[in-house]
Structures are given as structure tokens and as C-alpha cells.
Enzyme design. Sequence first.
Site: not given
Ligand code: ACO
Length: 323
Positions: A114, A250, A280
Site C-alpha cells: 500500500c 492512502h 482500499n
Molecule cells: N463484518 C462483520 N464483522 C466483522 C467483519 C465483517 N466484515 N470483519 C471482522 N469482523 C469482526 C471480527 O471478527 C471481530 O469480531 P470479534 O470481536 O467477535 O472477534 C470484530 O469484527 C472486530 O474486529 P477488529 O479486527 O478488531 O475490527 P476493527 O475495528 O479493527 O476493524 C479493520 C477492522 C477495518 C480491518 C481495521 O482494523 C483496519 O482498517 N485496519 C487497518 C487496515 C490497513 O490500513 N491496512 C494497511 C493497508 S493494506 C495493505 O498494505 C495491503
Amino acid sequence: MTCRAVVTGVGHYLPERVVPNSEFEATLDTSDEWIRTRSGIERRHFAAEGETTSDMAAHAARAALTDAGLSVSDIDAIVLATSTADLTFPSAATMVQHALGMTKGFAFDVQAVCAGFIYALSNAHALIVSGQAERVLVIGAETFSRIMDWTDRSTCVLFGDGAGALVLEAQDQPGAATDRGILSTDLHSDGRFKDLLYVDGGVSTQTTGHLRMQGNQVFRHAVEKLASTAETALERAGLTASDVDWIVPHQANIRIIQGTAKKMGLPMERVVVTVQDHGNTSAASIPLALSVGKERGQINPGDLIVTEAIGGGLAWGAVVLRW
Ligand code: ACO
């Protein structure tokens, strides 16, 4: 006088198929509401069957050339940021070179996930200020839909496909912070975090794989590292956050974008946001946002832009440029 790499053209391409969040509700335990509130994403584009990263990159490159009023014979080099090249080799950049009918100069891919477009901009900038190229096409293009695990709701709802491109041209400028063009760059990576975000397959392991991400761990690193690299790049340019007209981040998650702007002391009115429409798109997200930001009338000549990204590696960085 100082040689600067100035943006003289911008363009993008998005595949035709638009996939709204609701489409995932049929196959996954997820909801439009969860995806919107946790990530800010409402829809994304997916490439058609047979449509490749280099196809999309070539479309975006043609749009950028038209915007610059240049033809391909004016271009000396193509730097293409991608983690989803058509083939293991040759580079997607050489495929774009061929698709554009460019028979001189050189072309290569940059892979920093990314953060790829930031790395590509930095490389193109170095080529220009060192006199190795006068006009460079800098492209970000991805087909992340090809590396999704469609049973993993925590990743497959977040990514999309697309491409964006800039033309960078060498121009003599006075050598001040008011110059047009790239004013500073700041790059980082730290392989200790390689397991937070990766594809569990590849050529030398003779496997094909899918994207795996510990999203909440990446999130923890994102805001702090992005604000810090943006501030370092601004400092290098002799500027501060108060000089910034636009943050073009990004586009991974609206909460990361908001958190970074807040940490930099800038309001969301000064941030170009496209994550709701594109998801993304990894290395394509910044040139897509620059192109859409210009189309919307947000980005105008003379505007000071700080652009930043973080992704797999972890790799991250920022570029400060005046449009
Ligand atoms: N629908 C419903 N529930 C979901 C989903 C979904 N699509 N995905 C995950 N959940 C659930 C999880 O299972 C978890 O459930 P649990 O509490 O029962 O275990 C709950 O939601 C919370 O999960 P988290 O991962 O803690 O959620 P978070 O608030 O962190 O959001 C996200 C997740 C959107 C992925 C966020 O962490 C994020 O944006 N992270 C950064 C991503 C990023 O910037 N990546 C870098 C660039 S990508 C690259 O380099 C290729």
C-alpha cells in the site's frame, strides 16, 4: 535554480463493475452497516475477468498523458507501483510500455504494497533530479480482488481494483518552499512486522496465496506512523502542517484517515477522501485520490499536498509536493 519533479498530468481508471457492500451480505456473516462504520467503505470496483493490472495501468497512463498534453514519445521512464503484476515477470511496467507503444526509455515495477505509490514517487523524483529522466509516468495499479480469500470477512470486504497515474516533468524552479513539484520525501520499512499483513503464497514457495491481515494490529501502527512520516517530510521541505492545503492519504480506512488528520492538527475539510467509493486499492489509492480530487475541483495549481501511506512490510512514507 533547482530541478524539481513537477506534476503536469494526472488520470485514473476504474473497472466497470461496482460492488456495493450489500453484495457481501449474501455470502458472508457481515453487513453494509459493519463495513461502513468500521472502514468508511460503501462500494468498490472489481476488474472484469481477464482484465489485468497492466490493462488498467495503461488506461490511467493514457488519461494522464492527455491531461499533460503529451504523447508517449515524450516519456523517458515508467515507474509502476503494484503488488499484483500480471505475471511474475516481466514487470507490469514493461507491459504498459508496450501497450502504450513506447519503444525507448525504461520501465520497472516497485513493490511496497500500500506504500507502493509513495515509493514510486520517491524513485521517480530521484530519477528526475539526478538527470536520468526528464519526464516520468508514475503509476499505481492493482487487482487485489485476485488475492482475496472470499471466505474471510475481515479482509475481502476492504479491497478494490483500479489504477491512477501522474506525469512528472523536470522543471527549473527558484529552490524555495514555494516551488512547484516534489519538495521532500520520507520512506520507512520495518520487516519485524511482516506477519501483520502478507500474502501466504508466492513464487519461491511454489504456492499461490491470499491476503492475510491482522487489521487491528496494522491499525495501531497506522495513525502514529503516518502522522510522524508526514511531519518529517514537511519539516524536510521547511514547512509545517499549517501550510498544507490537502492531505491525500492512502485510502484504507476512514478512521485511520481521520485519526491521522487529527494528529496533524488539520480538519477533515482539508483531506481528499475516496475510500467510500474505491475501498482500499493499495498502491493505486493515492493516484486515484489525486485524480478524483482534481476532477472534483478540490486540488488546484499551487496547492501544497502531503500524501502518505502504510502497508505490508510494514512499509510507509510520505511525499510533500506543490501541485
Ligand atoms: N463484518 C462483520 N464483522 C466483522 C467483519 C465483517 N466484515 N470483519 C471482522 N469482523 C469482526 C471480527 O471478527 C471481530 O469480531 P470479534 O470481536 O467477535 O472477534 C470484530 O469484527 C472486530 O474486529 P477488529 O479486527 O478488531 O475490527 P476493527 O475495528 O479493527 O476493524 C479493520 C477492522 C477495518 C480491518 C481495521 O482494523 C483496519 O482498517 N485496519 C487497518 C487496515 C490497513 O490500513 N491496512 C494497511 C493497508 S493494506 C495493505 O498494505 C495491503
